[in-house]
Motif scaffolding. Structure first.
Motif: not given
Lengths: 298, 277
Positions: B99-103
């Protein structure tokens, strides 16, 4: 008189000088380039050659003035104007073939992969890259090889105007000579219009139909347009024996050594700064120009 | 002149150091008395020796063999195989990290492209970045009201910063020449981003992702000790409460090995995407 193919009209460039004022690099520069002509611009560092090049490429905006090509105004970068940068500007994560493919694919998005590969390989072999070398990354190629790839990328796109920004500046003298020969060979087979920057007088005489001489900045101007009255095809060993070679060379050396300074720093007073036309020809006056000399209509 | 290559000599030395360290450890642990030889008092005091609780490497090895030979058994909430515990931890790390990478990567791209956005967001990033991820835990538990999701949130918040900053840094540092190549080839902004800026910034972005996965794996152990239930962090704490130090040492080693594997995945990616100029 019709407008030349590329027409530079009243071009001025000013930058803030850091002290609240404005520094004029050049003012009201006006000149033209004919279709199929090889024009070289010579001048000292800082006279604004590269700025003119960037404006022609569409990468920079002039403070005032317009440049038209084929009747339309240049307002941004375009595939019609191919650029070969001094530092090659190859994408280091792509192979030599990948870099040329990048250009061909941008020009012909509808081509199949096989067709793009075929054309890319063809242009790379034209500049002398072997079938093995085209799969190397730029970091694994010598400076000369890299610049060859960059030239192949530019030629493969058939731009209407090819801009060469000191393409051989970073190369050693021997490599430079070989690539100049190759450039002449490739260019000879096309009707490519070329505008090139250089510091090298001999290179300019070897390659150019016409040399534009720039005075030093600030308020630099394109002071002279010297026609190179040496017939093509030229080779570096033959041109030095031509009777016009040393008179032209001396004229250029005198200009860069002395007059570029004397003429510097003069504001244009609003007038268009067109170069004076200079033609030095010691061969059998008043013989008409040989048929293989390109006609220059100014 | 040695016939051995540098690598094989180094490997030999590594094995030697390991063997010596294990031998020293084994010898340093006093021999355990059989429980039947001890008095009632000695047994209650943990074998009569102050260091009796620390197991020898041979005992840890026995424990490791026992655990690894049946890693996926599930005998109720407090007795699950080590494989299941690791799987829970990895699941949380990968969810929060993903999720962090996606943001972080798209946002870092925008921040890197726009100096205004970079300057505007920089103060927030600089304040939020040094906060220990565990400090978010109470707030996360209160707002999310779910311990599982809170652990994932903590992973998310700790892994977002290195990826965000590295992406922004990598994108803003792309050489103007390469962007000019894209411009003179009339590439649109999306194609420029994908075919020039992304590969140019890829090594820096991957470095950020590598730092993030390292931090996430560090933090998950602490987070699971707090939230409990499942996971390798919970397992360590649970075995400490059971005073089973062999299991504690075994799981410490396992945490190190899993962390090394996670890191080496990114090392491979990094090597593949790095280019020489």
């Amino acid at each position: 008189m019709s407008k030349p193919f590329v027409s530079v009209e009243l071009l001025s460039q000013r930058f803030p000088d850091g002290k609240g004022g404005r520094m004029t690099v050049f003012e009201n520069a006006s000149f033209g380039i004919e279709k199929g002509e090889f024009v070289v611009i010579l001048g000292h560092s800082g006279c604004g050659k590269s700025t003119i090049m960037n404006i022609l490429a569409g990468l920079a905006q002039p403070t005032s003035g317009v440049v038209t090509m084929d009747g339309t105004e240049i307002s941004g970068p375009s595939l019609d104007r191919g650029v070969v940068f001094q530092n090659y500007s190859l994408l280091p994560w792509l192979t030599a073939l990948g870099n040329v493919r990048f250009g061909v694919r941008a020009r012909h998005p509808d081509w199949s992969r096989a067709k793009v590969d075929e054309v890319s390989t063809e242009y790379l072999s034209m500049v002398g890259l072997s079938a093995e070398a085209i799969h190397r990354k730029p970091s694994q190629l010598s400076g000369g090889m890299r610049q060859r790839v960059s030239i192949a990328r530019a030629f493969a796109n058939h731009p209407k105007l090819l801009l060469l920004d000191e393409p051989f500046g970073a190369l050693d003298a021997l490599t430079r000579g070989t690539i100049q020969d190759e450039l002449l060979k490739i260019w000879g087979g096309t009707n490519q219009t070329v505008f090139m920057i250089t510091h090298d007088i001999d290179e300019a005489i070897l390659l150019a139909d016409r040399i534009l001489l720039m005075t030093n900045g600030p308020f630099a101007r394109v002071a002279e347009s010297v026609q190179i009255t040496i017939p093509r095809p030229r080779t570096r060993t033959d041109i030095v024996d031509h009777p016009n070679y040393y008179p032209i060379r001396n004229h250029l050396v005198q200009f860069l050594g002395k007059r570029s300074k004397e003429l510097a720093g003069q504001a244009s007073g609003g007038a268009a700064q067109s170069p004076d036309r200079v033609r030095i020809d010691l061969t059998a006056p008043p013989a008409p120009a040989p048929a293989h000399l390109r006609a220059i209509a100014e | 002149m040695s016939v051995w290559s540098e690598n094989s000599r180094a490997a030999l030395l590594s094995v030697l150091i390991l063997a010596l360290a294990l031998l020293a450890w084994e010898l340093a642990i006093p021999a355990q008395h059989l429980a039947t030889e001890m008095t009632e008092y000695e047994r209650l005091m943990g074998g009569g020796s102050a260091r009796a609780g620390i197991p020898a490497p041979s005992q840890v090895a026995v424990k490791a063999w026992e655990q690894l030979s049946n890693p996926f058994y599930d005998a109720g909430p407090n007795d699950k195989g080590i494989g299941i515990q690791i799987a829970y931890s990895l699941g949380r790390v990968l969810t929060g990290y993903g999720m962090a990478a996606l943001i972080a990567i798209p946002l870092g791209f925008l921040i890197g492209m726009s100096p205004v956005a970079y300057k505007a967001l920089n103060p927030f990033i600089q304040v939020l970045r040094p906060i220990s991820p565990l400090a978010w835990m109470p707030l996360a538990l209160f707002i999310i009201q779910d311990s599982e999701a809170s652990a994932i949130f903590v992973i998310f918040i700790c892994s977002i910063w290195p990826m965000l900053l590295n992406t922004a840094f990598g994108v803003s540092g792309v050489r103007a020449d390469w962007v000019n190549v894209a411009r003179t080839h009339e590439l649109g902004s999306l194609r420029t981003a994908l075919t020039v800026i992304l590969p140019a910034a890829a090594p820096t972005i991957i470095t950020g992702m590598r730092i993030s996965i390292g931090i996430a794996w560090l933090v998950i152990v602490a987070a699971e000790m707090l939230v409990g239930g499942t996971g390798i962090g919970y397992y360590v704490w649970n075995e400490w409460n059971n005073l089973d130090l062999s299991s504690v040492i075994f799981s410490i080693l396992l945490i190190g090995i899993v962390g090394m594997l996670l890191d080496s995945v990114f090392a491979v990616l990094q090597r593949r995407l790095t280019y020489a100029e």
